[in-house]
Design an enzyme around this catalytic site. Structure first.
Site, PDB file in Angstrom:
ATOM      1  N   HIS A 130     -20.995  32.679   9.671  1.00 22.57           N
ATOM      2  CA  HIS A 130     -19.623  32.646  10.105  1.00 22.57           C
ATOM      3  C   HIS A 130     -18.610  32.239   8.922  1.00 22.57           C
ATOM      4  O   HIS A 130     -17.410  32.807   9.118  1.00 22.57           O
ATOM      5  CB  HIS A 130     -19.600  31.124  11.060  1.00 22.57           C
ATOM      6  CG  HIS A 130     -18.310  30.684  11.460  1.00 22.57           C
ATOM      7  ND1 HIS A 130     -17.843  30.983  12.518  1.00 22.57           N
ATOM      8  CD2 HIS A 130     -17.469  29.860  10.780  1.00 22.57           C
ATOM      9  CE1 HIS A 130     -16.481  30.486  12.951  1.00 22.57           C
ATOM     10  NE2 HIS A 130     -16.431  29.734  11.672  1.00 22.57           N
ATOM     11  N   GLU A 131     -18.766  31.643   8.169  1.00 21.86           N
ATOM     12  CA  GLU A 131     -18.012  31.367   6.998  1.00 21.86           C
ATOM     13  C   GLU A 131     -17.602  32.621   6.278  1.00 21.86           C
ATOM     14  O   GLU A 131     -16.667  32.933   5.706  1.00 21.86           O
ATOM     15  CB  GLU A 131     -18.648  30.204   5.966  1.00 21.86           C
ATOM     16  CG  GLU A 131     -18.682  28.814   6.886  1.00 21.86           C
ATOM     17  CD  GLU A 131     -17.519  28.383   7.490  1.00 21.86           C
ATOM     18  OE1 GLU A 131     -16.355  28.586   6.902  1.00 21.86           O
ATOM     19  OE2 GLU A 131     -17.654  27.811   8.325  1.00 21.86           O
ATOM     20  N   HIS A 134     -15.111  34.572   7.878  1.00 20.29           N
ATOM     21  CA  HIS A 134     -13.836  34.220   7.575  1.00 20.29           C
ATOM     22  C   HIS A 134     -13.516  34.749   6.125  1.00 20.29           C
ATOM     23  O   HIS A 134     -12.172  35.330   6.048  1.00 20.29           O
ATOM     24  CB  HIS A 134     -13.874  32.701   7.305  1.00 20.29           C
ATOM     25  CG  HIS A 134     -13.662  31.965   8.650  1.00 20.29           C
ATOM     26  ND1 HIS A 134     -12.780  32.011   9.618  1.00 20.29           N
ATOM     27  CD2 HIS A 134     -14.297  30.702   9.183  1.00 20.29           C
ATOM     28  CE1 HIS A 134     -12.758  31.240  10.703  1.00 20.29           C
ATOM     29  NE2 HIS A 134     -13.611  30.387  10.358  1.00 20.29           N
ATOM     30  N   GLU A 201     -11.144  31.340  14.610  1.00 22.34           N
ATOM     31  CA  GLU A 201     -12.565  30.858  15.060  1.00 22.34           C
ATOM     32  C   GLU A 201     -13.252  31.858  15.861  1.00 22.34           C
ATOM     33  O   GLU A 201     -14.665  31.902  15.700  1.00 22.34           O
ATOM     34  CB  GLU A 201     -12.610  29.290  15.609  1.00 22.34           C
ATOM     35  CG  GLU A 201     -11.956  28.373  14.541  1.00 22.34           C
ATOM     36  CD  GLU A 201     -12.940  28.305  13.317  1.00 22.34           C
ATOM     37  OE1 GLU A 201     -13.991  28.454  13.235  1.00 22.34           O
ATOM     38  OE2 GLU A 201     -12.466  28.017  12.345  1.00 22.34           O
TER      39      GLU A 201
END
Length: 335
Positions: A130-131, A134, A201
């Site tokens: 997930h990071e 980003h 998100e």
């Protein structure tokens, strides 16, 4: 659509900043506001990552003192086609993580010790995916610029309170303009910042699930992190609430509703979206699976013969997030 929406919100935020300058000082005030915004954004572009990491007392680690964590990030970065980011650990019991950096070539990912201690290997991989999403989407730069402009608008509002009360030609709307600059503009900036955070998100959840290959791993991780964040305070984040939007789950207390005043979407909504994604891809639907604690789960406590990485790579047998052979051995960067 999310990219277009984010661009529109950023454009609105920039226009709002210049409008506040105009309300305070007319055309001259607008020019000054523009120059301030440019200067602050230039500073944040080069230094925001260092500031965020320092605020959270993050310690850089590598393959020598955090081999398993470093290997997880490296494997995921390879799968995503990204340069290997710098890896940091934060000595904090609350499970959480964030990414920062101005571009993929200068990115950093940080995880708390609580994340490594409380989540399974698969869940840690999903969180770091997930990071990295980003990073791939350049959300770290977008959110830094957003936070900078929103903070500058609030600063201008405070300036208007002390210096904008004179009804002269420099203030075209007089006292009404001062009130707008003091109250309405900072509130609008906060709402735009939160809307951008929430949009990014959902996108990072989707891409992160694609990188790690299992949407339900991320769904399970989000559930664990959200429940733990309710019980375990993150004092660094409480002292620096402006960085809360960077974390995968809001580290602050009292933010649970999926409304305009939340920096993050409701965890239940994010989990539902990931479950739907798993169902569409032929995966197992229903509640996110939590690994059985009796089966030697967790990134550092599983069978030595078990291959745990989603990409078929056998894990090192070092036994702990810092490379120690559990239960003895050096504790890591804080020993």
């Amino acid at each position: 659509m999310n990219t277009i929406r984010t661009a529109m919100l950023l454009a609105f935020l920039t226009a709002l900043f210049m409008a506040v300058g105009y309300l305070i000082g007319g055309g001259g005030g607008m020019v000054i506001a523009f120059l301030m915004a440019a200067g602050m954004n230039l500073f944040s572009y080069w230094n925001a990552d260092k500031m965020v990491l320092a605020m959270n007392h993050a310690v850089e680690v590598d393959a020598s003192n955090a081999p398993e964590f470093h290997a997880i990030v490296k494997d995921l970065a390879d799968r995503a086609g990204l340069p290997m980011p710098k890896t940091y650990l934060i000595d904090n019991p609350q499970p959480n993580a964030f990414a920062t950096g101005r571009n993929p070539q200068n990115a950093a990912v940080a995880a708390t010790t609580g994340l490594l201690e409380r989540l399974s290997h698969e869940e840690v991989a999903a969180v770091m995916a997930h990071e990295l999403a980003h990073v791939q989407h350049r959300d770290t730069l977008t959110m830094t610029i957003t936070a900078t402009i929103a903070g500058a608008i609030s600063m201008l509002g405070n300036f208007a309170f002390f210096f904008g009360g004179n009804r002269d030609n420099n203030n075209p709307l007089g006292f009404i303009g001062v009130l707008v600059a003091m109250i309405v503009a900072p509130l609008a900036a906060m709402l735009v910042q939160m809307a951008i955070s929430r949009t990014r998100e959902y996108e990072a959840d989707r891409r992160g699930a694609e990188i790690c290959g299992q949407p339900l791993w991320l769904a399970s991780a989000l559930d664990k992190i959200a429940r733990a964040a309710e019980r375990i305070p993150n004092m660094d984040a409480e002292r620096n609430p402006a960085t809360a939007h960077l974390f995968i789950i809001n580290p602050l207390s009292g933010e649970r509703m999926d409304n305009l005043f939340s920096t993050h979407p409701a965890t239940e909504n994010r989990i539902a979206a990931l479950q739907a994604m798993a169902k569409e891809s032929g995966g197992r639907s229903g509640p996110a699976a939590t690994p059985d604690p009796e089966a030697g789960t967790g990134p550092w406590g599983r069978s030595q013969n078990q291959s745990t990485a989603p990409w078929g790579r056998s894990q090192s047998q070092s036994g702990g997030p810092w490379g120690r052979n559990h239960p003895t051995g050096p504790r890591g960067p804080w020993s």
